[in-house]
Design an enzyme around this catalytic site. Structure first.
Site, PDB file in Angstrom:
ATOM      1  N   PHE A 161       0.850  -1.238  -0.036  1.00  0.00           N
ATOM      2  CA  PHE A 161      -0.134   0.133   0.038  1.00  0.00           C
ATOM      3  C   PHE A 161       0.899   1.186   0.017  1.00  0.00           C
ATOM      4  O   PHE A 161       1.658   1.501   0.952  1.00  0.00           O
ATOM      5  CB  PHE A 161      -0.945   0.152   1.147  1.00  0.00           C
ATOM      6  N   ASP A 246       9.429   2.927   1.989  1.00  0.00           N
ATOM      7  CA  ASP A 246       8.079   3.658   2.197  1.00  0.00           C
ATOM      8  C   ASP A 246       7.783   3.359   3.945  1.00  0.00           C
ATOM      9  O   ASP A 246       7.350   2.396   4.331  1.00  0.00           O
ATOM     10  CB  ASP A 246       6.960   3.295   1.789  1.00  0.00           C
ATOM     11  N   LYS A 275       2.268  10.954   7.362  1.00  0.00           N
ATOM     12  CA  LYS A 275       1.620  10.789   8.292  1.00  0.00           C
ATOM     13  C   LYS A 275       2.140  11.408   9.682  1.00  0.00           C
ATOM     14  O   LYS A 275       1.981  12.800   9.619  1.00  0.00           O
ATOM     15  CB  LYS A 275       1.584   9.334   8.468  1.00  0.00           C
TER      16      LYS A 275
END
Ligand SMILES: *Cc1c(COP(=O)(O)O)cnc(C)c1O
Length: 423
Positions: A161, A246, A275
């Site tokens: 993802f 990531d 985030k």
């Protein structure tokens, strides 16, 4: 410093039963009639939050064991982050990158130092950091490695993802994320996650990068086999390929280290961050790397109006300053031990498997008892907010301000939910 979230004991959590059409129903009806239905939220309407706790529109309190997918690592309305953002609001919030402002330099220097790298390319959302990483890797491939024009490939992992843009969903393996969004961006090779030999086989003279999550979050908090990241690092080095990690969800304290790669003493060429970098206040993302890689980007070739804005940099500086002490990482490691040992105690009692690291857990519920969605709804009624991933998996990721007692309360609630279903 780390502020503990405290729950006034006199306050009842969740579970209050209402019999009439509620403010919750009305608020949800307005969202349903006024927005695209690209999410299916749990039926709770949050109006306030502090630390590890949120309060809904009916005045009920819940422990937040999702923390906005780790964007709220430092707790809701963390006092240091809020103070930094408020101070910046009174100075300057946006200049665009057409001019300099006085917060970008310090933010970039401090973040680069935290990551042990030279430089930062600031963006806003995680998906933008991924797009930026792809652009940097391709340009590096053509200009440094000498890949023939328009032939660059990037090796990625199944179950990944990395966000929602067209190029990013082009290499997703989730049919829900892809169906009817084509045509897709070419240049990606998908191999199984956790299999370094598959990466070695997939790499050729056109490969510019291996892009992976050091722990796959949305896939269900999947931790790769020991040695995987080390092997990926070695073979990227040997084959002149960039290792792009990531760490948008796994980074910045969540796993009990600054970066998930730290557990294996592995340094990628590029970190993708997002985030928690914005402290749960503003969207802040970044690509962090050395000058020999990031230096391929020149004026006009990439950017964002809001990327690196003063408000974002103020939030980011507060986050980096907190992580620089190591205190948050230690708390996540210690509390994570407790969370995982408590969750392992539920294996055989309605839980099939527990994965994860630090304050991050993927919990596979026995599918004969509950789907992940049903488990999330049952926990909501118990005053604990979690989110399902696929099938019967829920993921737990409380803010790092959570206490041992609050972890116990959440795991006890899960145990009750499972035993009520006959576990
Ligand atoms: C959330 C996430 C993204 C995308 O971030 P957005 O801010 O939602 O665009 C990318 N990669 C990983 C690993 C993520 O968890």
């Amino acid at each position: 410093m780390r502020h503990s979230g405290t729950a006034p004991p006199e306050h009842r959590r969740g579970a209050a039963v209402t019999t009439h059409a509620t403010r919750t129903d009305d608020a949800i009806a307005l969202v349903e009639s006024s927005t695209a239905h690209n999410y299916h939220p749990l039926p709770v309407v949050v109006t306030e939050a502090e630390g590890a706790w949120v309060t809904d529109i009916e005045g009920r309190r819940y422990l937040d064991f999702l923390a906005a997918y780790s964007a709220v690592n430092f707790g809701h309305r963390n006092p240091e982050i809020v103070a930094a953002v408020k101070a910046q609001l009174d100075r300057v919030t946006l200049t665009s990158r057409a001019f300099h402002h006085d917060v970008l330099g310090p933010f970039a220097r401090e973040l680069a130092d935290l990551a042990g790298k030279d430089a930062v390319l600031p963006m806003n959302t995680g998906a933008e950091a991924v797009e930026t990483g792809i652009k940097v890797a391709r340009k590096w491939g053509y200009e440094v490695k000498g890949v023939p024009e328009d032939r660059a490939t990037i090796v990625v992992a199944a179950g990944n993802f990395h966000g929602r843009t067209i190029s990013v969903v082009s290499f997703s393996t989730d049919p829900v994320a892809r169906t009817h969004f084509g045509p897709f961006t070419p240049g990606f090779t998908v191999v199984p996650y956790g299999d370094a030999a598959a990466i070695a086989d997939a790499v050729d003279d056109t490969t510019v990068a291996v892009l992976i999550e050091p722990i796959q979050g949305e896939a269900g908090v999947v931790v790769p086999p020991t040695g995987y990241l080390t092997r990926v690092r070695e073979l990227c080095h040997q084959r002149q390929v960039l290792f792009v990690a990531d760490e948008i969800q796994s980074g910045l304290g969540r796993t009990g280290a600054t970066f998930a790669c730290d557990h294996d003493s592995v340094e990628p060429d590029l970190y993708l961050l997002g985030k928690a970098l914005g402290g749960g206040v503003v969207p802040v993302s970044a690509v962090v790397g050395n000058r020999d890689v990031l230096g391929v980007i020149h004026p006009g070739e990439h950017g964002s109006t809001f990327g690196g804005n003063p408000l974002a940099c103020a939030a980011g500086r507060a986050v980096v300053a907190m992580l620089a002490t190591g205190e948050w990482q230690r708390a996540a490691a210690e509390l994570g031990e407790h969370l995982h040992s408590r969750l392992r105690g539920l294996i055989g009692h309605g839980v099939v498997e527990v994965r994860g690291r630090g304050l991050w857990a993927g919990v596979d519920i026995d599918p004969a008892l509950l789907t992940g969605r049903e488990a999330s709804e049952a926990l909501l009624a118990e005053g604990v907010l979690v989110k399902d991933t696929h099938g019967s998996t829920i993921r737990l990721a409380p803010p790092l301000v959570v206490t041992r007692d609050e972890i116990d309360a959440a795991v006890d609630a899960l145990a009750r939910v499972l035993s009520e279903r006959g576990a």
